[in-house]
Design a protein around this motif. Structure first.
Motif, short mmCIF file in Angstrom:
data_model
loop_
_atom_site.label_atom_id
_atom_site.label_comp_id
_atom_site.label_asym_id
_atom_site.label_seq_id
_atom_site.Cartn_x
_atom_site.Cartn_y
_atom_site.Cartn_z
N PHE A 139 0.84 -1.20 0.00
CA PHE A 139 0.00 0.00 0.00
C PHE A 139 0.88 1.26 0.00
O PHE A 139 0.65 2.21 -0.75
CB PHE A 139 -0.90 -0.06 1.25
N THR A 140 1.92 1.23 0.81
CA THR A 140 2.82 2.37 0.93
C THR A 140 3.68 2.53 -0.33
O THR A 140 3.87 3.64 -0.83
CB THR A 140 3.73 2.18 2.17
N LYS A 141 4.18 1.39 -0.82
CA LYS A 141 5.03 1.42 -2.02
C LYS A 141 4.26 2.00 -3.21
O LYS A 141 4.78 2.84 -3.95
CB LYS A 141 5.50 -0.01 -2.33
N GLU A 142 3.02 1.57 -3.35
CA GLU A 142 2.19 2.06 -4.46
C GLU A 142 2.00 3.58 -4.36
O GLU A 142 2.06 4.30 -5.35
CB GLU A 142 0.85 1.34 -4.42
N PHE A 143 1.79 4.04 -3.13
CA PHE A 143 1.61 5.47 -2.90
C PHE A 143 2.88 6.25 -3.28
O PHE A 143 2.81 7.29 -3.93
CB PHE A 143 1.26 5.70 -1.42
N LEU A 144 4.02 5.72 -2.85
CA LEU A 144 5.28 6.40 -3.17
C LEU A 144 5.53 6.41 -4.67
O LEU A 144 5.93 7.43 -5.24
CB LEU A 144 6.45 5.71 -2.44
N GLU A 145 5.25 5.28 -5.30
CA GLU A 145 5.52 5.16 -6.75
C GLU A 145 4.68 6.13 -7.56
O GLU A 145 5.15 6.69 -8.54
CB GLU A 145 5.26 3.72 -7.20
N ARG A 146 3.44 6.33 -7.14
CA ARG A 146 2.59 7.26 -7.91
C ARG A 146 3.07 8.71 -7.74
O ARG A 146 2.64 9.60 -8.45
CB ARG A 146 1.12 7.09 -7.56
#
Lengths: 353, 85
Positions: A242-249
């Motif tokens: 969830f966090t990784k996806e947020f950072l990537e966007r």
């Protein structure tokens, strides 16, 4: 093109008093299960004739809102957006108690009028003469983040230039007794800080925290609100993804985050979520704040205030740092994470400007 | 009647949460609305409920309120004449 959203003003009324330059150096960790906010004098802002009908939550909201507007040098914002978990619970209780005590007769108007969740935003608008967009989000522990997300989208879509956004929740006797009964609040005879907590439940407190969010950067700008993400349900195993996806966007990876501001509240059963989150970002300063201002549904608004202040001043006061990692680089990207009892997860990314 | 007026002042202060006003600050003939105590239309509704709850008086005609709520004198006189409890 993505428009910027700058925090140009902050205001707060908390258990440690109002938002001020020496806030963190003059604060002490809370040890009581339920904590009232230290109330400022409202006489300069609210006439006695108006104040007599207002509960603490309304007065705190008006005060914090005016502080945020004053700092940003904005007289009337284009929109007022608030978040609250329980609304004006003091007046709600008063109204409901009247219904029960008086057998559904003799219902007075004041408590009813003031008991609605949007009372604070409405009273701020009435006082300012602001006829713009006025909205209140009641989404438990992401109430403030929902308001912040709305404000960000309003600025992004150029629906507004300057927005007052904030979160407010007040202490009320009956509701808080019930929250204590179900274990959300620590028992009254337990006197633990978050640091030495060894029991379930949190130390609660009332607070109001407001921001002036603007498209334009000024000499007073604290930082930029880069992104917000909300998730009602999440498993601990999915937190990293969830966090990784947020950072990537946002074009980032874990190594780009310079500090964390986490919503540890001393609840032994649920603070483990933050321990897991910390592990995604080893070797960066970890900051907490609820040991000073307590838990309530909108206390995470104070995380934004805390992070904004850190970014502007580039200093982490010892009283809010959880780990021993020394700040060895500029605070550029600060990531905020909050959850409540394993639900209502929120990520807010602030960036220096 | 004097006792009723004092009681009424106390109840009004309590119900309307007039924080900075004491019983002694309210003269019997002071206007309750406008220049006197500065009460407003929401307070008028609170006073109607107070009359019903404390003295058993139901004001069915809102126009009556204008004369009844002029002052403590007029309120006390109306209550003394019409109270059912």
């Amino acid at each position: 093109m993505k428009k910027s959203r700058y925090i140009n003003g902050i205001g707060a009324v908390t258990a440690q008093g109002i938002w001020r330059t020496d806030f963190f150096t003059e604060s002490q960790p809370l040890q009581q299960a339920v904590n009232a906010a230290q109330q400022p004098s409202y006489r300069e802002l609210i006439s006695p004739a108006m104040a007599r009908r207002m509960s603490r939550g309304i007065k705190m909201g008006i005060y914090a809102a005016q502080q945020a507007l004053d700092e940003a040098q904005i007289d009337i914002p284009d929109a007022i957006i608030t978040g609250t978990g329980l609304g004006c619970s003091e007046d709600s209780e008063k109204f409901l108690r009247n219904i029960l005590d008086n057998d559904e007769e003799f219902l007075t108007p004041t408590a009813f009028i003031q008991s609605t969740h949007n009372t604070v935003a409405a009273q701020i608008a009435l006082r300012l003469g602001c006829k713009g967009y006025n909205f209140t989000y009641v989404n438990r522990s992401v109430s403030f983040e929902s308001a912040l997300l709305d404000a960000s989208m309003q600025l992004q879509d150029a629906e507004a230039t300057d927005i007052l956004v904030g979160g407010v929740d007040e202490v009320s006797d009956h509701t808080f007794r019930l929250l204590q009964l179900v274990g959300h609040i620590k028992p009254s005879d337990v006197h633990e800080t978050i640091h030495d907590s060894n029991s379930p439940g949190a130390n609660y407190a009332e607070s109001a925290t407001f921001f002036t969010l603007s498209q334009q950067k000024t000499a007073y700008s604290y930082c930029e609100v880069q992104d917000i993400n909300l998730q009602n349900k999440l498993s601990q195993g999915d937190l990293a993804a969830f966090t990784k996806e947020f950072l990537e966007r946002n074009g980032l990876h874990a190594g780009d985050i310079d500090a964390l501001v986490l919503g540890y509240n001393g609840d032994k059963e649920f603070d483990g979520w933050y321990d897991i989150f910390e592990c995604i970002f080893p070797s960066i300063p970890s900051i907490y704040y609820k040991h000073l201002i307590g838990q309530c549904d909108t206390s995470s608004a104070f995380a934004v205030a805390t992070a904004a202040k850190l970014i502007r001043e580039q200093i982490i006061p010892a009283i809010i740092q959880r780990n021993q990692v020394t700040l060895d680089r500029p605070l550029r990207n600060v990531l905020l994470y909050n959850q409540f009892r394993g639900e209502d997860h929120s990520l807010v990314l602030l960036r220096s400007c | 009647m004097a006792e009723l007026k004092e009681e009424l002042k106390g109840k009004i202060i309590e119900v309307l949460n007039l924080e900075d006003i004491a019983v002694a600050d309210i003269a019997d003939s002071d206007p309750l609305f406008g220049e006197g105590l500065g009460l407003d239309s929401i307070d008028a509704l609170e006073l109607i409920v107070l009359m019903d709850k404390e003295y058993g008086i139901k004001l069915s005609d809102p126009k009556q309120g204008k004369s009844i709520f002029q002052s403590i004198d007029t309120m006390a006189a109306y209550i003394a004449e019409n109270r059912t409890k």
